[in-house]
Design an enzyme around this catalytic site. Sequence first.
Site, PDB file in Angstrom:
ATOM      1  N   LYS A 141       0.800  -1.224   0.000  1.00 53.34           N
ATOM      2  CA  LYS A 141       0.000   0.000   0.000  1.00 53.34           C
ATOM      3  C   LYS A 141       0.836   1.279   0.000  1.00 53.34           C
ATOM      4  O   LYS A 141       0.286   2.369  -0.142  1.00 53.34           O
ATOM      5  CB  LYS A 141      -0.966  -0.006   1.184  1.00 53.34           C
ATOM      6  CG  LYS A 141      -2.053  -1.049   1.046  1.00 53.34           C
ATOM      7  CD  LYS A 141      -2.961  -0.764  -0.131  1.00 53.34           C
ATOM      8  CE  LYS A 141      -4.070  -1.792  -0.243  1.00 53.34           C
ATOM      9  NZ  LYS A 141      -5.033  -1.499  -1.289  1.00 53.34           N
ATOM     10  N   SER A 158      -1.891 -12.527   4.583  1.00 53.33           N
ATOM     11  CA  SER A 158      -2.356 -12.628   3.187  1.00 53.33           C
ATOM     12  C   SER A 158      -1.263 -13.194   2.280  1.00 53.33           C
ATOM     13  O   SER A 158      -1.574 -13.834   1.268  1.00 53.33           O
ATOM     14  CB  SER A 158      -2.833 -11.264   2.670  1.00 53.33           C
ATOM     15  OG  SER A 158      -1.757 -10.367   2.537  1.00 53.33           O
TER      16      SER A 158
HETATM   17  N1  PMP Z   1      -2.878  -8.046   1.631  1.00 50.80           N
HETATM   18  C1  PMP Z   1      -2.894  -7.091   2.569  1.00 50.80           C
HETATM   19  C2  PMP Z   1      -2.274  -7.386   3.906  1.00 50.80           C
HETATM   20  C3  PMP Z   1      -3.505  -5.874   2.319  1.00 50.80           C
HETATM   21  O1  PMP Z   1      -3.523  -4.919   3.271  1.00 50.80           O
HETATM   22  C4  PMP Z   1      -4.111  -5.651   1.047  1.00 50.80           C
HETATM   23  C5  PMP Z   1      -4.798  -4.363   0.772  1.00 50.80           C
HETATM   24  N2  PMP Z   1      -5.926  -4.135   1.604  1.00 50.80           N
HETATM   25  C6  PMP Z   1      -4.100  -6.681   0.102  1.00 50.80           C
HETATM   26  C7  PMP Z   1      -3.450  -7.852   0.429  1.00 50.80           C
HETATM   27  C8  PMP Z   1      -4.826  -6.582  -1.225  1.00 50.80           C
HETATM   28  O2  PMP Z   1      -4.427  -5.588  -2.080  1.00 50.80           O
HETATM   29  P1  PMP Z   1      -5.437  -4.844  -3.051  1.00 50.80           P
HETATM   30  O3  PMP Z   1      -6.184  -3.819  -2.231  1.00 50.80           O
HETATM   31  O4  PMP Z   1      -4.557  -4.218  -4.067  1.00 50.80           O
HETATM   32  O5  PMP Z   1      -6.397  -5.832  -3.641  1.00 50.80           O
END
Ligand code: PMP
Length: 362
Positions: free
Chosen positions: A56, A298
């Site tokens: 991010k 994630s």
């Molecule tokens: N993993 C984590 C830990 C995140 O904070 C985010 C963003 N919220 C994502 C994956 C997914 O990214 P995106 O918003 O680009 O789909």
Amino acid sequence: MPSTCLSGQRKGADGSMHRSSTRIGNTPTVLLRNVGPEHPTIYAKAEFFHPGASVKDRLALAIIETAEQSGALAPGQSVIEATSGNTGICLAMVCAQKGYPLIVTMADSSSIERRRLMRVLGAKVVLTPRSGKGLGMYRKTVELVEATGWFLANQFETPVNAAIHEATTGREIIADFAGSRLDWFVTGYGTGGTLAGVSTVVRAERPETRIALIEPANPQLLISGTPQERGDGDVPSATHPSFEPHPIQGWRPDFIPHVLHQTLARNAHDDLLPVSGAETMEWTRTLARKEGILTGISGGATLAADRRIAERAPEGSVILCMLPDIGERYMSTPLFETIATEMDEAEMAIPRSTPGYQLEAD
Ligand code: PMP
């Protein structure tokens, strides 16, 4: 003297702006040697190398600088965002450096680390009740913007989200795999920005590369096929009927965001796979133990899906997965539940093996 700063610009002694190198973008692609089945080669894009330790950083800097350039954000104006964490931390970092007050609305189910990280970077954190879910936090944010005129970063809807991943993440992947095989790109979704930007570039320049989108297994929102209720401007107007809380923080809010919705409409992925909380935790910890890479929950979820793809992929296949953030952000979550704080028997045996200084109190 060489210098770096977040934005890639710095002020000289005479007040003029100079370009300098930026630490945001150009994250490394790392070969994973010990966590895959024997044949396919697995790489990971390590987003925790950013100064804000997550993917991010890209979006936070792009939103603020785009708004500065367009005049949507005036010097000293307050910025507000609804975020489950990483966007808030990265915005806090960028706003601290550029002098914008930041207010973050966040569901009170998000980890303690996230709240403290934002606050130590100078942001105000407004906790919204978990019963209102992500949509509740979003609605409170819009209400505050209407009442105050604060600048809304708006990660779920801004076109800057797809654009920055197209211009940076996607282009970096193309450059890293120039002249090399790339069979699969694997990612989860929060806003859908990563998928949106990377898929645009990959579809155009590497049409042979397939894209797998991953979501939490309990329950499966996209896989359910149930449509999301939407209002004006394609904004979600109700919690998705299939939603239940899941442990993969940063992934999938309780609604299908506008950025993701637009991306799904153009056939951006070839496969859609669920991963369970249990396999996610297991693979996050295995990645730490076997590769020395401590990514967030994630990242482990993406790796779990990667392994499933790898198991059925033909020999010689090459798979790339996203590791969106850093594991230290999750010490108070189930990821660390099984990690002890006291010495176990094997550890106690180490000091006892020498006769001198005794650890036990008399
Ligand atoms: N993993 C984590 C830990 C995140 O904070 C985010 C963003 N919220 C994502 C994956 C997914 O990214 P995106 O918003 O680009 O789909």
